[in-house]
Design a protein around this motif. Structure first.
Motif, short mmCIF file in Angstrom:
data_model
loop_
_atom_site.label_atom_id
_atom_site.label_comp_id
_atom_site.label_asym_id
_atom_site.label_seq_id
_atom_site.Cartn_x
_atom_site.Cartn_y
_atom_site.Cartn_z
N PHE A 1 -7.43 -1.16 -6.87
CA PHE A 1 -6.73 0.10 -6.63
C PHE A 1 -5.24 -0.02 -6.91
CE2 PHE A 1 -10.07 1.68 -3.31
CZ PHE A 1 -10.98 1.84 -4.35
N GLU A 2 -4.69 -1.20 -6.66
CA GLU A 2 -3.27 -1.41 -6.98
C GLU A 2 -3.04 -1.36 -8.49
OE1 GLU A 2 -2.46 -5.10 -5.03
OE2 GLU A 2 -1.75 -4.12 -3.19
N ARG A 3 -4.02 -1.86 -9.25
CA ARG A 3 -3.87 -1.86 -10.71
C ARG A 3 -4.10 -0.47 -11.30
NH1 ARG A 3 -7.00 -6.58 -10.28
NH2 ARG A 3 -8.83 -5.57 -11.21
N ASN A 4 -5.07 0.26 -10.77
CA ASN A 4 -5.37 1.56 -11.40
C ASN A 4 -4.63 2.73 -10.76
OD1 ASN A 4 -6.78 2.30 -9.05
ND2 ASN A 4 -8.77 1.78 -9.92
N GLY A 5 -3.81 2.46 -9.74
CA GLY A 5 -2.98 3.50 -9.14
C GLY A 5 -3.61 4.29 -8.02
N PHE A 6 -4.90 4.06 -7.75
CA PHE A 6 -5.58 4.81 -6.69
C PHE A 6 -5.09 4.39 -5.30
CE2 PHE A 6 -9.37 5.81 -4.02
CZ PHE A 6 -9.42 7.17 -4.30
N ILE A 7 -4.35 3.29 -5.23
CA ILE A 7 -3.86 2.79 -3.95
C ILE A 7 -2.99 3.83 -3.25
CG2 ILE A 7 -1.79 1.69 -4.89
CD1 ILE A 7 -4.06 0.29 -2.12
N THR A 8 -2.29 4.65 -4.01
CA THR A 8 -1.44 5.69 -3.42
C THR A 8 -2.27 6.68 -2.61
OG1 THR A 8 0.18 5.48 -5.20
CG2 THR A 8 0.23 7.50 -3.92
N ASN A 9 -3.40 7.11 -3.19
CA ASN A 9 -4.28 8.04 -2.46
C ASN A 9 -4.84 7.39 -1.20
OD1 ASN A 9 -4.31 8.42 -5.48
ND2 ASN A 9 -5.30 10.31 -4.91
N LEU A 10 -5.26 6.12 -1.33
CA LEU A 10 -5.84 5.43 -0.18
C LEU A 10 -4.80 5.21 0.91
CD1 LEU A 10 -8.30 4.04 1.06
CD2 LEU A 10 -7.60 1.93 -0.08
N ASP A 11 -3.58 4.82 0.53
CA ASP A 11 -2.53 4.60 1.53
C ASP A 11 -2.25 5.86 2.32
OD1 ASP A 11 -2.19 1.95 0.97
OD2 ASP A 11 -0.47 2.21 -0.35
N VAL B 1 2.66 -0.11 2.88
CA VAL B 1 3.24 0.74 1.84
C VAL B 1 3.26 -0.10 0.56
CG1 VAL B 1 5.28 1.99 1.08
CG2 VAL B 1 4.65 1.99 3.49
N SER B 2 2.56 0.34 -0.46
CA SER B 2 2.44 -0.44 -1.70
C SER B 2 3.59 -0.15 -2.65
CB SER B 2 1.11 -0.14 -2.39
OG SER B 2 1.12 1.19 -2.89
N ARG B 3 3.69 -0.95 -3.70
CA ARG B 3 4.72 -0.73 -4.71
C ARG B 3 4.61 0.68 -5.30
NH1 ARG B 3 2.56 -5.76 -5.73
NH2 ARG B 3 3.97 -7.55 -5.75
N ALA B 4 3.36 1.10 -5.58
CA ALA B 4 3.16 2.42 -6.18
C ALA B 4 3.68 3.53 -5.28
CB ALA B 4 1.68 2.63 -6.48
N ASP B 5 3.52 3.38 -3.96
CA ASP B 5 4.01 4.40 -3.03
C ASP B 5 5.53 4.54 -3.11
OD1 ASP B 5 1.40 4.70 -2.01
OD2 ASP B 5 1.71 3.06 -0.59
N ILE B 6 6.21 3.41 -3.27
CA ILE B 6 7.68 3.40 -3.24
C ILE B 6 8.25 4.20 -4.39
CG2 ILE B 6 9.70 1.89 -3.45
CD1 ILE B 6 8.05 -0.22 -1.93
N TYR B 7 7.55 4.22 -5.53
CA TYR B 7 8.08 4.92 -6.69
C TYR B 7 7.76 6.41 -6.68
CZ TYR B 7 9.20 0.33 -8.43
OH TYR B 7 9.72 -0.92 -8.56
N GLN B 8 7.11 6.88 -5.60
CA GLN B 8 6.93 8.31 -5.44
C GLN B 8 8.24 8.94 -5.02
OE1 GLN B 8 2.33 8.90 -3.94
NE2 GLN B 8 4.01 9.68 -2.75
N VAL B 9 8.64 9.95 -5.72
CA VAL B 9 9.92 10.61 -5.42
C VAL B 9 9.89 11.21 -4.02
CG1 VAL B 9 11.48 12.45 -6.12
CG2 VAL B 9 10.33 11.08 -7.85
N ASP B 10 8.71 11.69 -3.57
CA ASP B 10 8.63 12.40 -2.30
C ASP B 10 8.07 11.53 -1.17
OD1 ASP B 10 6.10 12.14 -3.32
OD2 ASP B 10 5.45 14.18 -2.87
N LEU B 11 8.18 10.20 -1.28
CA LEU B 11 7.61 9.32 -0.26
C LEU B 11 8.17 9.62 1.13
CD1 LEU B 11 5.94 6.90 0.68
CD2 LEU B 11 7.83 5.41 0.00
N ALA B 12 9.49 9.71 1.25
CA ALA B 12 10.09 9.99 2.56
C ALA B 12 9.64 11.34 3.09
CB ALA B 12 11.61 9.94 2.45
N ASP B 13 9.55 12.32 2.22
CA ASP B 13 9.14 13.65 2.64
C ASP B 13 7.68 13.64 3.13
OD1 ASP B 13 9.67 16.51 2.87
OD2 ASP B 13 8.26 16.75 1.22
N VAL B 14 6.82 12.92 2.41
CA VAL B 14 5.40 12.82 2.79
C VAL B 14 5.27 12.21 4.18
CG1 VAL B 14 3.23 11.61 2.30
CG2 VAL B 14 4.47 12.75 0.45
#
Length: 878
Positions: free
Chosen positions: A356-366, A394-407
């Motif tokens: 999931f970390e490689r294919n980006g689905f980790i963001t949805n799971l987190d 919190v994974s690396r992919a989550d951190i690069y979300q612009v709206d992470l703090a807002d979420v």
């Protein structure tokens, strides 16, 4: 308007040169040279701007043939097309010119239309070739680009069906660190060295290309005898030519069996083989085999069903308990995820998290785990369980979300939680990927009130300098690191150094992977704060975790009941007995040990060390003022100065001397006993001091997240009420200050809420700096702050302190676009009037101060009489 292309005319005859300029000038910018030597000088200055050269062959100083031979050897010039002009139309001259590197041949006298057509045609061909070349070749290394490499491999496999081939791919371990530490130019040089190595490896018969970043691939004839030495030598060559030591490369080999398989998948299989040995010391290459094939098939199967699994809530949140290492009581939990598939059964996180970390689905799971965790916390709060925090990953992919703090902020708000209830675990290695981006994001999250944990500390590569810059609250030590370090002798491990570093940085430390009592004791000795691991409990469903909360609640009630029956305030925490006389100390400890956990110290330095180590667990101190090395008075002074330990009750002891007793009480001792006296007297004085002071449990309450304003760190209304309830009567009289930030609404509307928040936080910091550690500081409302200063009965002193704080804030304003100030109203409080009444009077004093001019202070009598003689104020601004 498009800029004209540049043409260099090299001609010694001025008339011919003038004719060529007249022909070309309407379409092109013409540069001139009288001979080959001058032309070389023009090329040195303008080589990248010249689209074509018109060259005469017969010239003085340097003729055309010599000029051609020079530029043909120089890669910077060799790609510039050259049209040779001469009066001879013999085939021999034409062949000679073309053999020297000329692109075209024209004769004199010049035909303008023919010249223009040939020039335009050749320039167009050159530009087309450049585009094709750019597509075919990697700009940095000169190897084939990924797409063209795939194409060339397909063609080769089709043209040579009887030849067996291998796809060999490589990956540089931790290449990102090369760019971060040595800079991008050094990284580029390393990549060029890898390209040179590949070119030499495959020779003329192989094909090599750069797939991505530090990933390279080649097609070469199949061989069965791959050995470590082959790849060690290749790595050594790279390290040597790249001027970099200890470059580690991992190689993967795929033997081409199915030629119908897309070349992209062939390379993926080779890279998968390389990834299999990543991080394994002494492993240089790996071959793709059936096990890896089955792994790929399994990963594809997971990918096919992962979205449905999330929608059907097949993922279950498990909780692993965290315990206080001193009390061995439940202190929090970590949220983990498990997958209960209806057909496959229970799936280990190791089977799907990396994918999931490689294919980006980790963001949805987190986000799913965060949501479920918040729901669990809300449920506990509704039942009335202790408000313990839970950490989430919190994974690396989550951190690069612009709206992470807002979420995250909207999520905790939706469930009625303080941000600090949700601890955010970010793995150490994530900070090395893009430090500036991650530090900025995490700092913002921390400012919003979330608690930040660095996960797996000790497994990555963070430097001390980077660690000093990171916005952190908690270090979480890596499991393997704990298991290896706790096995070493005390004087040989670095755990003690890490604990000291954490204390210096004001960080708490969590050790994970604790499996034995020996590990626990070792961590306790060096001052670790919290632990988790199989020694205490495995990860469990939230329903099972609730049974731990229930059990802890009942244990707490039993303990408090027992403490009450014994006439003691609490049995939790430690009592420090600092006494240099062994016999007297043993007598005191023997009696106190029936009710308390005891720490013994025989010198002042030792006592101070225990205070620092057990500051969160100390319930009381019996302190001899005649300790060696560091006197008891020095220890007492530090106890009263440091905010973390100022309210620990202290019973001081010393030989009979009224002056010593007076000095001890003046310095903050809660009680005093002449020694030697009976241990029973010491016990009674200690219990009385604990009853008068904040008990350990009450002090912990003031540090709970629910009692704190997340922006300023001051008490909120709930924390203020708790502090007032346990306040000592002896503190009266006190001064109650009500501060209001002037123009904050205008700041928010004009300059933005971000600046407004910074102003509020700055004022909170100012209150901390301008008050004593035992004063009560609270954010009372949006822009209002309440301060209760103990032992202050003078209106003059209160007025001076109010003016000092108002003036300090005005001088430290963050903007000059709007007038920024604060105004204060104060009342002297004797503790025999309800606080709400006093606050109402402070509000009236604040109103009076604002009438006199913002930025000032007004003090009102507790009686609240309306005549102006009862008010002291300063209406002017500082």
């Amino acid at each position: 308007m498009r800029s004209k292309k540049n043409i260099l005319v090299v001609e010694d005859n001025a008339i011919n040169r003038m004719m060529l300029c007249e022909i070309l000038t309407p379409e092109y910018t013409v540069l001139e040279a009288e001979n080959g030597q001058e032309a070389l000088l023009v090329l040195q200055e303008c080589k990248e701007e010249i689209s074509l050269i018109l060259l005469d062959i017969i010239m003085p100083v340097m003729d055309g043939h010599t000029f051609l031979s020079i530029i043909e050897k120089n890669p910077s010039y060799a790609s510039i097309p050259v049209i040779v002009a001469t009066q001879s139309d013999s085939e021999t001259d034409e062949i000679a010119a073309l053999s020297s590197g000329a692109t075209e041949f024209v004769t004199k006298p010049y035909n303008p239309q023919a010249i223009l057509r040939r020039v335009a045609s050749i320039i167009r061909l050159r530009e087309t070739a450049a585009i094709i070349n750019q597509f075919q070749f990697d700009r940095l290394t000169g190897l084939y680009s990924k797409e063209f490499f795939y194409q060339r491999v397909r063609e080769t496999l089709e043209q040579t069906p009887d030849q067996e081939y291998d796809i060999v791919c490589s990956d540089i371990e931790n290449f990102k660190l090369v760019n971060d530490i040595f800079g991008t130019p050094a990284g580029d040089r390393l990549l060029c060295s890898v390209a040179d190595m590949y070119t030499g490896l495959v020779g003329e018969e192989g094909i090599c290309g750069r797939l991505h970043a530090d990933q390279f691939a080649c097609l070469m004839k199949h061989r069965e005898d791959y050995r470590d030495e082959f790849f060690i030598q290749a790595g050594a060559q790279i390290s040597k030519t790249g001027s970099m030591r200890s470059i580690v490369m991992k190689w993967g080999i795929y033997a081409v069996e199915d030629r119908l398989l897309p070349v992209e998948q062939m390379c993926d299989r080779a890279l998968l083989a390389a990834r299999k040995i990543k991080g394994q010391y002494g492993k240089y290459y790996s071959k793709y085999d059936d096990d890896l094939r089955n792994q790929m098939l399994h990963e594809q199967a997971i990918t096919d069903v992962m979205e449905n699994a999330l929608a059907e809530e097949q993922f279950i949140v498990y909780l692993q308990p965290k315990y206080s290492i001193i009390t061995e009581r439940l202190a929090g939990a970590e949220a983990l995820v498990r997958w209960e598939h209806p057909k496959w059964g229970f799936q280990s996180p190791a089977a799907f998290i990396p994918l999931f970390e490689r294919n980006g689905f980790i963001t949805n799971l987190d986000q799913y785990v965060w949501e479920k965790t918040c729901a669990i916390l809300q449920k506990w709060d509704s039942i009335g369980y202790p408000p313990i925090p839970v950490s989430v990953n919190v994974s690396r992919a989550d951190i690069y979300q612009v709206d992470l703090a807002d979420v995250l902020l909207k999520m905790v708000s939706r469930y009625g939680l303080a941000p600090s209830r949700l601890h955010l675990e970010i793995t150490e290695s994530a900070y090395t990927e893009d430090p500036d981006q991650i530090i900025s994001t995490v700092r913002h999250l921390r400012e919003l009130g979330f608690i930040i944990e660095m996960d797996d500390f000790g497994s990555g590569y963070s430097s001390l300098n980077m660690l000093n810059q990171l916005p952190l609250d908690i270090l979480k030590l890596d499991m393997k690191f704990i298991q290896s370090e706790t096995a070493k002798p005390m004087d040989q491990g670095i755990l003690g150094f890490i604990m000291g570093l954490a204390r210096w940085m004001d960080l708490r430390v969590v050790a994970e992977g604790v499996e034995t009592r020996e590990q626990l004791e070792r961590l306790k000795e060096i001052g670790c704060d919290y632990v988790q691991g199989y020694y205490f409990a495995r990860p469990m469903p939230s329903e099972e975790f609730e049974s731990l909360l229930k059990r802890q609640d009942s244990t707490k009630e039993e303990t408090e009941a027992e403490a009450s029956s014994l006439g003691s305030t609490s049995l939790s925490g430690y009592i420090l007995v600092a006494e240099e006389d062994d016999a007297y100390r043993n007598q005191i400890c023997s009696l106190l040990r029936n009710r308390f956990k005891i720490i013994e110290a025989v010198t002042g330095k030792e006592a101070l060390g225990f205070i620092v180590r057990y500051e969160r667990e100390l319930s009381g101190v019996v302190l001899s003022l005649t300790l060696p090395e560091l006197s008891g008075f020095s220890v007492l002074e530090i106890l009263q100065r440091e905010k973390a330990v100022w309210n620990i009750p202290v019973v001081a002891t010393a030989p009979p001397d009224p002056r010593t007793e007076d000095q001890a009480v003046e310095m903050g001792a809660d009680d005093f006993a002449y020694k030697p006296c009976s241990a029973k007297i010491i016990e009674r004085r200690l219990i009385n001091a604990m009853e008068r002071s904040l008990s350990y449990e009450s002090r912990q309450t003031l540090h709970e997240d629910a009692c704190r304003d997340y922006l300023t760190g001051l008490l909120n209304r709930r924390g203020l009420n708790a502090a007032v309830r346990i306040m000592k009567k002896e503190d009266a009289p006190m001064a109650v200050f009500l501060f209001d930030i002037d123009n904050l609404k205008q700041v928010n509307e004009t300059l933005g809420h971000s600046l407004g928040d910074r102003l509020l936080k700055k004022f909170g910091d100012l209150l901390h700096a301008r008050t004593r550690s035992n004063d009560i500081l609270a954010r009372f409302g949006g822009d209002e702050f309440l301060v209760i200063m103990r032992q202050m009965g003078s209106e003059e002193t209160a007025l001076k302190k109010g003016e000092e704080i108002c003036g300090g804030f005005q001088n430290a304003a963050l903007t000059d676009q709007l007038p920024i100030s604060c105004t204060c109203g104060a009342v002297i409080w004797n503790n025999d009037v309800p606080l709400d009444n006093i606050i109402s009077q402070a509000d009236k004093a604040l109103y009076q101060a604002k009438l006199n001019g913002k930025g000032g202070c007004s003090v009102r009598h507790q009686s609240g009489l309306p005549d102006s003689s009862n008010d002291r104020q300063n209406g002017s601004r500082d």
